[in-house]
Design an enzyme around this catalytic site. Structure first.
Site, PDB file in Angstrom:
ATOM      1  N   HIS A  90      -4.749   9.635  -0.426  1.00 28.36           N
ATOM      2  CA  HIS A  90      -4.264   8.277  -0.674  1.00 28.36           C
ATOM      3  C   HIS A  90      -5.234   7.289  -0.031  1.00 28.36           C
ATOM      4  CE1 HIS A  90      -2.023   4.687  -0.853  1.00 28.36           C
ATOM      5  NE2 HIS A  90      -1.682   4.674   0.424  1.00 28.36           N
ATOM      6  N   CYS A 149       3.608   5.018  -1.140  1.00 31.80           N
ATOM      7  CA  CYS A 149       2.238   5.527  -1.326  1.00 31.80           C
ATOM      8  C   CYS A 149       2.190   7.032  -1.574  1.00 31.80           C
ATOM      9  CB  CYS A 149       1.384   5.157  -0.127  1.00 31.80           C
ATOM     10  SG  CYS A 149       1.263   3.386   0.087  1.00 31.80           S
ATOM     11  N   ASN A 185      -5.444  -0.798  -1.282  1.00 32.47           N
ATOM     12  CA  ASN A 185      -4.361   0.195  -1.308  1.00 32.47           C
ATOM     13  C   ASN A 185      -3.486  -0.075  -2.531  1.00 32.47           C
ATOM     14  OD1 ASN A 185      -2.026   1.664  -0.925  1.00 32.47           O
ATOM     15  ND2 ASN A 185      -1.787   1.147   1.226  1.00 32.47           N
TER      16      ASN A 185
END
Ligand code: ACO
Length: 322
Positions: free
Chosen positions: A246, A113, A276
């Site tokens: 993020h 990520c 996500n």
């Protein structure tokens, strides 16, 4: 000469999957997922559509928005945890082929990520050293292909998509990628992993996460990391146009944003729509602001991320696109 972010683009796959779709296959609920994560929907790539296809579409648009042709690009970097192939060829090479390029350096960066922050750091170094002038960076993910759809603690969290940017030069520091900080600690590697072994093919290969432990580390690490980079550059929250973190969990974003004294209007949220999307999440969120007409040349963005590795990082980036 400084490196600058000249354009932003994204590609969102067409298949929208709602929390209610998961209620049909798992012991879960729309209420639980929204309350714990903020996520309502996510998009999955179609069968036959892989990470490089999503990346190439976002990349082509980023190149066009920078007023360039694919042949102008000197280097292609792809951040992904869901590459088309394990090991080789790199997803970046496949993206290059799909952009019609046959003689262009291309490689992948594996930072989960935190992928987009690592991409920025690498592109900035190549551009400011004078090695390359125009670098295409792409965060692209087809995470749906590595999810265990019987594990309710992970499969509801992730989505597919891609975001891309062209990094080139400016002589104005107030239009530049002002600073990027990246870090990592492999001691936490087992908290988040896709245990694909290149030596044997019988292992369970899907994404695994000890979400609660990651959650606690995430808030603390992200707050400290952003505080450090802002202090180092004499930037306060009032100087910042947008905080684009993020997009993993609405609760993490709100907790971090509040501790850093960002106002609601400064904090960009897209996790509710996309879930996500790992390395693609920051550029997808940034592109939403751009396409809404609210990202202007000279706007200062604070970016942060944490992910598998563990890896983490933050960046101060002026937008230098149109
Ligand atoms: N539906 C219903 N119940 C669920 C679900 C679900 N989808 N998933 C888990 N539960 C249950 C658990 O089984 C547990 O039940 P129990 O108490 O009976 O054991 C309960 O809900 C609580 O589980 P927790 O894991 O403690 O829930 P938490 O509030 O921590 O939320 C979450 C889980 C959303 C994963 C959160 O921990 C999180 O967001 N973590 C951080 C994720 C992150 O930022 N990762 C880094 C980037 S990702 C990357 O790099 C790939």
């Amino acid at each position: 000469m400084y490196a600058a972010l000249k354009s932003i683009a994204s590609y969102i796959p067409t298949k929208c999957v709602s929390n209610h779709d998961f209620e049909k296959i798992l012991d879960t609920s729309d209420e639980w997922i929204i309350e714990r994560t903020g996520i309502s929907t996510r998009y999955f790539a179609l069968d036959g559509e892989d990470t490089s296809d999503l990346g190439a579409k976002a990349g082509a648009l980023a190149i066009e928005r920078a007023g360039l042709k694919p042949s102008d690009i000197d280097l292609i970097l792809v951040g992904t945890l869901s590459p088309d192939f394990l090991g080789m060829p790199s997803t970046a090479c496949l993206v290059a082929r799909k952009l019609g390029l046959s003689n262009c350096p291309a490689f992948d960066i594996t930072a989960a990520c935190t992928g987009f922050i690592y991409l920025l750091a690498t592109a900035k170094a190549f551009v400011e050293s004078g090695i390359y002038k125009k670098v295409l960076i792409i965060g692209a993910e087809k995470i749906s292909k590595i999810l265990d759809f019987s594990d309710r603690s992970t499969c509801v969290l992730f989505g597919d998509g891609a975001g891309a940017a062209v990094i080139s030069t400016t002589d104005d520091p107030k239009k530049s990628i002002l600073d990027v900080h990246i870090s990592g600690d492999g001691n936490f590697s087992s908290l988040l992993q896709t245990p694909i072994s290149s030596l044997k093919n019988d292992a369970k290969q899907c994404l695994q996460m000890r979400g609660n432990e990651v959650f606690k580390i995430a808030v603390k690490t992200l707050v400290t990391d952003v505080e450090n980079i802002m202090q180092k550059n004499n930037i306060t929250s009032k100087d910042v146009t947008y905080f684009i973190p993020h997009q993993a969990n609405l609760r993490i974003i709100k907790a971090v944003g509040e501790r850093l004294s960002f106002q609601k209007e400064q904090i960009i949220l897209s996790v509710q729509k996309y879930g996500n999307t790992s390395a693609a999440s920051i550029p997808m969120a940034m592109n939403d602001v751009y396409e809404s007409g609210k990202l202007k040349n000279g706007d200062l963005m604070v970016l942060d991320a944490i992910g598998g590795g563990l890896t983490w990082g933050s960046a101060l980036v002026y937008f230098d696109g149109n």
